[in-house]
Design an enzyme around this catalytic site. Structure first.
Site, PDB file in Angstrom:
ATOM      1  N   ARG A   1       0.851  -1.193   0.000  1.00 55.91           N
ATOM      2  CA  ARG A   1       0.000   0.000   0.000  1.00 55.91           C
ATOM      3  C   ARG A   1       0.885   1.241   0.000  1.00 55.91           C
ATOM      4  O   ARG A   1       1.646   1.462   0.965  1.00 55.91           O
ATOM      5  CB  ARG A   1      -0.889   0.048   1.246  1.00 55.91           C
TER       6      ARG A   1
ATOM      7  N   GLU B   1       0.546   4.135   0.865  1.00 58.01           N
ATOM      8  CA  GLU B   1      -0.144   5.166   1.654  1.00 58.01           C
ATOM      9  C   GLU B   1       0.878   5.838   2.556  1.00 58.01           C
ATOM     10  O   GLU B   1       1.632   5.137   3.239  1.00 58.01           O
ATOM     11  CB  GLU B   1      -1.190   4.523   2.571  1.00 58.01           C
TER      12      GLU B   1
ATOM     13  N   ARG C   1      -0.824   1.613  12.970  1.00 58.64           N
ATOM     14  CA  ARG C   1      -1.669   0.580  12.344  1.00 58.64           C
ATOM     15  C   ARG C   1      -1.239   0.259  10.929  1.00 58.64           C
ATOM     16  O   ARG C   1      -1.698  -0.710  10.341  1.00 58.64           O
ATOM     17  CB  ARG C   1      -3.128   1.053  12.266  1.00 58.64           C
ATOM     18  N   HIS C   2      -0.387   1.110  10.374  1.00 54.79           N
ATOM     19  CA  HIS C   2      -0.112   0.983   8.941  1.00 54.79           C
ATOM     20  C   HIS C   2       1.338   0.632   8.627  1.00 54.79           C
ATOM     21  O   HIS C   2       2.248   1.122   9.268  1.00 54.79           O
ATOM     22  CB  HIS C   2      -0.460   2.293   8.229  1.00 54.79           C
TER      23      HIS C   2
ATOM     24  N   GLU D   1      -9.980  -2.535  13.601  1.00 57.34           N
ATOM     25  CA  GLU D   1     -10.334  -3.376  12.457  1.00 57.34           C
ATOM     26  C   GLU D   1      -9.169  -4.289  12.082  1.00 57.34           C
ATOM     27  O   GLU D   1      -8.030  -3.854  12.012  1.00 57.34           O
ATOM     28  CB  GLU D   1     -10.657  -2.455  11.274  1.00 57.34           C
TER      29      GLU D   1
ATOM     30  N   SER E   1     -11.707  -7.016   6.488  1.00 61.50           N
ATOM     31  CA  SER E   1     -12.840  -6.541   5.701  1.00 61.50           C
ATOM     32  C   SER E   1     -13.268  -7.680   4.788  1.00 61.50           C
ATOM     33  O   SER E   1     -12.418  -8.359   4.206  1.00 61.50           O
ATOM     34  CB  SER E   1     -12.429  -5.369   4.817  1.00 61.50           C
TER      35      SER E   1
ATOM     36  N   ARG F   1      -1.674  -7.233  11.968  1.00 62.87           N
ATOM     37  CA  ARG F   1      -2.618  -6.601  12.905  1.00 62.87           C
ATOM     38  C   ARG F   1      -3.235  -7.621  13.848  1.00 62.87           C
ATOM     39  O   ARG F   1      -3.460  -7.324  15.021  1.00 62.87           O
ATOM     40  CB  ARG F   1      -3.729  -5.874  12.140  1.00 62.87           C
TER      41      ARG F   1
HETATM   42  P1  ATP Z   1      -7.356   0.939   7.181  1.00 58.75           P
HETATM   43  O1  ATP Z   1      -8.675   1.630   7.002  1.00 58.75           O
HETATM   44  O2  ATP Z   1      -7.035   0.598   8.606  1.00 58.75           O
HETATM   45  O3  ATP Z   1      -6.232   1.626   6.486  1.00 58.75           O
HETATM   46  P2  ATP Z   1      -8.246  -0.707   5.068  1.00 58.75           P
HETATM   47  O4  ATP Z   1      -9.709  -0.508   5.224  1.00 58.75           O
HETATM   48  O5  ATP Z   1      -7.535  -0.015   3.986  1.00 58.75           O
HETATM   49  O6  ATP Z   1      -7.509  -0.463   6.482  1.00 58.75           O
HETATM   50  P3  ATP Z   1      -8.473  -3.213   3.850  1.00 58.75           P
HETATM   51  O7  ATP Z   1      -8.108  -2.694   2.527  1.00 58.75           O
HETATM   52  O8  ATP Z   1      -9.876  -3.582   4.088  1.00 58.75           O
HETATM   53  O9  ATP Z   1      -7.977  -2.239   4.983  1.00 58.75           O
HETATM   54  O10 ATP Z   1      -7.489  -4.441   4.167  1.00 58.75           O
HETATM   55  C1  ATP Z   1      -7.876  -5.584   4.896  1.00 58.75           C
HETATM   56  C2  ATP Z   1      -7.038  -5.756   6.128  1.00 58.75           C
HETATM   57  O11 ATP Z   1      -5.666  -5.639   5.815  1.00 58.75           O
HETATM   58  C3  ATP Z   1      -7.246  -4.716   7.220  1.00 58.75           C
HETATM   59  O12 ATP Z   1      -8.358  -5.015   8.006  1.00 58.75           O
HETATM   60  C4  ATP Z   1      -5.975  -4.834   7.989  1.00 58.75           C
HETATM   61  O13 ATP Z   1      -5.979  -5.944   8.849  1.00 58.75           O
HETATM   62  C5  ATP Z   1      -4.962  -5.061   6.908  1.00 58.75           C
HETATM   63  N1  ATP Z   1      -4.332  -3.813   6.493  1.00 58.75           N
HETATM   64  C6  ATP Z   1      -4.801  -2.918   5.597  1.00 58.75           C
HETATM   65  N2  ATP Z   1      -3.961  -1.919   5.411  1.00 58.75           N
HETATM   66  C7  ATP Z   1      -2.901  -2.158   6.194  1.00 58.75           C
HETATM   67  C8  ATP Z   1      -1.664  -1.490   6.405  1.00 58.75           C
HETATM   68  N3  ATP Z   1      -1.371  -0.374   5.758  1.00 58.75           N
HETATM   69  N4  ATP Z   1      -0.783  -2.031   7.275  1.00 58.75           N
HETATM   70  C9  ATP Z   1      -1.081  -3.173   7.919  1.00 58.75           C
HETATM   71  N5  ATP Z   1      -2.214  -3.865   7.751  1.00 58.75           N
HETATM   72  C10 ATP Z   1      -3.129  -3.377   6.893  1.00 58.75           C
END
Ligand code: ATP
Length: 577
Positions: A340, A342, A348-349, A497, A500, A551
């Site tokens: 990602r 981001e 969390r990321h 979270e 998803s 996570r």
């Molecule tokens: P967030 O809103 O916390 O950035 P997201 O909604 O983008 O997460 P999803 O795309 O639904 O997350 O990804 C599914 C799962 O992958 C998340 O619930 C989380 O456990 C994990 N996840 C997502 N983005 C990250 C990240 N940048 N770092 C670590 N784990 C992640």
């Protein structure tokens, strides 16, 4: 030795004291007593003489520079390896009474050492898994263990890797400072296979303390951390280091008991996930990391040159697991890296994490998939306390946490998004009095709702179902009875979270319509190829989910950051080690 630390407690050893000899009996009682007293005196005299002779022999050997033990210690070379007598190779984990009195061989790290006078030294030897044992070396009269050898052993730099041969003995009292407390090793050979530097960048005691700060831009080293290589008896006196210092000293970071325990728990989570799904007919597959079109609209995607073209790193295996189902698999799962782009500098990321994904054909309702998804998470959360009790205790000694509250079987909590928002409006903090049923939740909202659920239902794990259409991607299937919401859900662990999931649209006409309604061009790169999958052949209704391994581990253990659960965390500012 430069930074040898005195172990907190005086080591207890079974090195035998010098003993006298028994006298002989005389004919009468009086004569017998007299003879006894005489024998005792003689024995004491003999013991004194023996001890003096020993001292003299050691002193003589040292002063003359003679060293009868010179072939028993030193840096390891091919020659020392070849000359070494055969001995039983052991691991500390499996050491038992059957080894007492035997000569064994071990390769381990020197975790701690202490010289006691000129003739004795104590070391702590450590193997993988934080298995430690006390080693003792004492100069003897015949010089097979010399004063020089003792001095050498006491001076080995901490965290050096050594090969030792030793006799296994029972200590007089258990050695509390070591994991193997019922045995000790009386060292007879000590060779340094790989020497550590005299001054470690971060010592083990610091590596085992909670991380002080997770900011990547912080000053690299805290004053005093580098200098300190000795663990003071009072743990609170040990400084803490920043994440940056930990990662700059990745080897010592990884050697800490807490990181070893987190890594072992991570392995267990993966194993539990895999075995649960395999037992239910899921088949593992490997999605690609390199993709030709940005899968979810192009935002937050890493781009890289790819011959004459451009490639992207996959943001999720979403489309590929759907292709597997379209391609005739009923149930599939994958475990692999997800990227990602981001610029999220939060606990969390990460920019790369390990995704655990699954997808399955559904028969009548998407809750068939939710049952499996909730089931696999509960299986992991219920199994860990028993399977990783020791590791969890180690982690808690550094990062304290309360037991993870789980619902009784059959009393799992599933709320709809609207029910969650209602709870927040009615019982949550003031600032959430007006939260909407049709807008996605913010992180503070998620945390507040998690706290309410814990209080009301006594669980740290729950499901939030029926997310609003606005908050879900274009492939999420709308609820046929209420198109304002989707057949999509999130799972939460300790208010955060981790997952998803939901039902996907499997009809290409409906998919195209929904894509247009989201303002996306169905002909755009990546999107067109995605819709085409459903045009190629009839694809069964299906649902699935994706969750982050990092996570799950971090929030189960209540770690302060997901970065601690990853082997090599990748953040916007850190790409190494
Ligand atoms: P967030 O809103 O916390 O950035 P997201 O909604 O983008 O997460 P999803 O795309 O639904 O997350 O990804 C599914 C799962 O992958 C998340 O619930 C989380 O456990 C994990 N996840 C997502 N983005 C990250 C990240 N940048 N770092 C670590 N784990 C992640």
């Amino acid at each position: 030795m430069a930074d040898a630390a005195p172990p907190a407690e005086t080591p207890v050893t079974a090195v035998p004291p010098v003993e006298g000899e028994a006298g002989e009996a005389g004919p009468s009682k009086k004569a017998l007593k007299k003879a006894e007293a005489k024998a005792k005196k003689e024995a004491e005299k003999a013991a004194r003489q023996k001890a003096a002779a020993e001292r003299e022999a050691v002193a003589k050997a040292a002063s003359q520079g003679e060293d009868n033990a010179k072939d028993s210690y030193g840096p390891e070379t091919q020659e020392t390896i070849e000359k070494l007598p055969a001995a039983l190779e052991i691991n500390l984990k499996t050491l038992g009474d059957e080894h007492i009195g035997k000569t064994v061989e071990l390769r381990a790290w020197i975790q701690n050492s202490r010289l006691q006078g000129a003739k004795m030294a104590f070391v702590e030897l450590r193997e993988e898994g934080n298995w430690t044992i006390q080693g003792v070396i004492a100069a003897n009269a015949d010089g097979t263990i010399s004063k020089q050898m003792v001095k050498f052993v006491g001076a080995i730099n901490l965290e050096s890797f050594v090969r030792v041969q030793a006799t296994v003995e029972k200590p007089l009292e258990p050695v509390k400072s070591c994991k193997v407390s019922n045995y000790e090793l009386h060292l007879t050979k000590v060779f340094v296979i790989a020497a550590a530097p005299q001054m470690l960048g971060m010592n083990l005691a610091v590596a085992n303390r909670p991380i002080a700060n997770f900011t990547d831009e912080e000053a690299p080293v805290e004053e005093g951390v580098e200098k300190l290589s000795i663990a003071p008896a009072d743990e609170l006196a040990i400084p803490t280091a920043t994440m940056l210092t930990h990662l700059d000293n990745i080897v010592m970071h990884k050697r800490s008991a807490v990181q070893q325990a987190i890594a072992d728990i991570r392995i267990e989570v993966k194993h539990l996930y895999r075995s649960y799904l395999r037992d239910r007919g899921f088949k593992e597959f490997e999605p690609p990391c390199l993709i030709g079109a940005a899968s979810e609209g192009g935002a937050n995607v890493f781009r890289l040159p790819y011959f004459e073209k451009e490639a992207f790193l996959a943001q999720s295996p979403q489309f590929y697991k759907q292709i597997e189902v379209a391609g005739g698999r009923k149930r599939v799962f994958s475990i692999g890296p997800v990227f990602r782009a981001e610029n999220s500098n939060t606990p969390r990321h990460m920019t790369e994490f390990t995704g655990m994904d699954l997808e399955m054909e559904i028969n009548k309702h998407y809750h068939e998939a939710l049952d499996i998804i909730e089931g696999v998470l509960l299986h992991i959360l219920r199994s860990l306390p028993e399977r990783c009790a020791e590791e969890i205790a180690i982690v808690r000694s550094v990062y304290p946490s309360e037991d993870f509250l789980l619902p009784e079987p059959g009393k799992e909590v599933r709320l709809t998004f609207a029910e969650g928002q209602k709870l927040l409006r009615e019982e949550g903090p003031e600032e959430f009095r007006n939260v909407s049923d049709f807008e996605d939740m913010s992180t503070p909202q998620e945390k507040a709702l998690g706290a309410l659920v814990r209080k009301k239902f006594g669980t740290d794990f729950y499901v939030l179902d029926k997310f609003p259409s606005e908050a879900r991607p274009f492939y999420a299937k709308e609820d046929p009875e209420n198109p304002a919401v989707t057949n999509a859900f999130d799972c939460f662990l300790r208010n955060q979270e981790v997952l998803s999931g939901g039902q996907r649209i499997n009809d290409p006409v409906e998919l195209e319509k929904r894509i247009r309604s989201k303002g996306v061009d169905p002909e755009s790169p990546g999107i067109k190829e995605y819709i085409d999958i459903f045009r190629q052949a009839g694809v069964p209704p299906h649902a699935g989910a994706g969750f982050g391994l990092d996570r799950v581990v971090a929030w189960f253990l209540n770690l302060p950051s997901v970065h601690l659960a990853a082997y090599f965390p990748r953040t916007p500012k850190r790409l190494s080690p």
